[in-house]
Write an enzyme that holds these catalytic residues in place. Structure first.
Site, short mmCIF file in Angstrom:
data_model
loop_
_atom_site.label_atom_id
_atom_site.label_comp_id
_atom_site.label_asym_id
_atom_site.label_seq_id
_atom_site.Cartn_x
_atom_site.Cartn_y
_atom_site.Cartn_z
CG HIS A 155 80.31 79.55 -7.53
ND1 HIS A 155 78.96 79.50 -7.77
CD2 HIS A 155 80.81 80.39 -8.46
CE1 HIS A 155 78.66 80.28 -8.78
NE2 HIS A 155 79.76 80.84 -9.23
CG ASN A 156 76.89 76.68 -5.45
OD1 ASN A 156 77.13 77.88 -5.53
ND2 ASN A 156 76.31 76.15 -4.38
#
Length: 331
Positions: free
Chosen positions: A243-244
């Site tokens: 994520h991210n």
């Protein structure tokens, strides 16, 4: 069966024909397995020795090839045989699977979804509320596209691919079977009451144009904001992108490699198979991470890192050489 002359293939590649053959070329094949009527390639001089034992009628070769092709056989000389063979493979590629009708009756398409011209949707697909599919998008059987996603023109999703809610896929992308875009990021924290508290993942995933995601690979949604893959990124099978994470343009990740959360890759980064990158690391543009390496911090642009923990390749190779001498009792 498709069939071409050596001269026709040479013209396609804009190469130089050395020798010639009257045999029609009907298929490409690797040099050791090739038979008469097939075309192969020699991408490195060290493989010249295989030509004598090969039955291939034609080989696409680099300009520095030094051997003759032989009787009723031909070489097509080009500056980059590996790249030229991609054109040959396109020449012999078969047609994609056939759709008897553009929208299969067993597909579920929400009435608020918007479909561009020439969209094709296979059996068992689900297209959710507010989804926008651009012109020429193809969803093969059992693809799921959840609420408010957008998919750009001429993108193809192969069977079993899943795009979760609010994600955005660019034009000309390919998602191979069972690729998952936008699953929850892996976020948990110790909690006295619950043991592990799940951290909500409320961001999304944005894929640029001409991105390719391999089979069974996962690109997780951001905890907040977006996980982003830039234009032209190519992701192999069984890859995990946390994520991210943010990837620049034209990055390559080989099979079974992985990025932890919030990793940044500059343009043109290459990640070897089974390599792993620690969270919040930054890999500079043009850097190369060797297969099986474990990156625990930032990597400067243009550098090659290798080993576990990964260090600049020259340092790692010196360490391995020293260890080898130690184990052999030579130090």
């Amino acid at each position: 069966m498709k069939s071409y002359s050596a001269r026709h293939i040479c013209e396609l590649l804009k190469g130089e024909l050395v020798g010639d053959t009257t045999v029609a070329i009907t298929a490409p094949e690797q040099i050791e397995r090739a038979k008469e009527g097939q075309v192969t390639f020699i991408g490195n001089k060290k493989y010249e020795k295989l030509w004598a034992g090969s039955k291939a009628s034609v080989a696409v070769v680099n300009n520095d090839i030094a051997i003759p092709p032989g009787e009723n056989r031909a070489f097509i000389k080009v500056s980059n045989a590996d790249l030229a063979m991609s054109q040959v493979l396109e020449l012999f590629a078969g047609d994609p699977p056939v759709f008897d009708e553009d929208i299969h009756p067993n597909a579920t398409v929400h009435p608020t979804a918007t479909l561009g011209a020439g969209v094709r949707i296979g059996a068992g697909c689900y297209v959710g509320p507010g989804v926008q599919l651009g012109d020429g998008v193809t969803l093969y059987a059992n693809v799921t596209v959840l609420d408010n996603c957008t998919i750009g023109k001429f993108t193809t999703l192969w069977p079993g691919a899943v795009v979760r809610e609010n994600c955005h896929i660019g034009a000309g992308c390919i998602l191979h079977p069972n690729a998952t875009i936008g699953a929850d990021g892996f976020g948990f924290r110790p909690c006295p009451e619950r043991g592990l508290a799940k951290i909500p993942q409320i961001g999304n995933v944005i894929l640029g144009n001409a991105v390719e995601i391999g089979a069974n690979s996962c690109v997780d949604r951001g905890k907040f904001s977006s996980t982003i893959l830039g234009d032209g990124c190519k992701i192999d099978n069984l890859v995990q992108i946390g994520h991210n994470s943010v990837l620049g343009r034209f990055c390559i990740m080989a099979g079974a490699s992985g990025l932890a959360g919030s990793v940044t890759l500059g343009d043109g980064v290459i990640i070897g198979g089974s390599a792993s990158i620690k969270d919040h690391s930054t890999i500079g543009a043009g850097a190369v991470i060797g297969a099986g390496s474990g990156v625990t911090g930032d990597v400067p642009a243009g550098k090659t890192y290798l080993g576990y923990p990964a260090l600049e390749a020259r340092t790692t190779l010196k360490q391995w050489a020293t260890l080898k001498r130690l184990t052999e009792g030579k130090v």
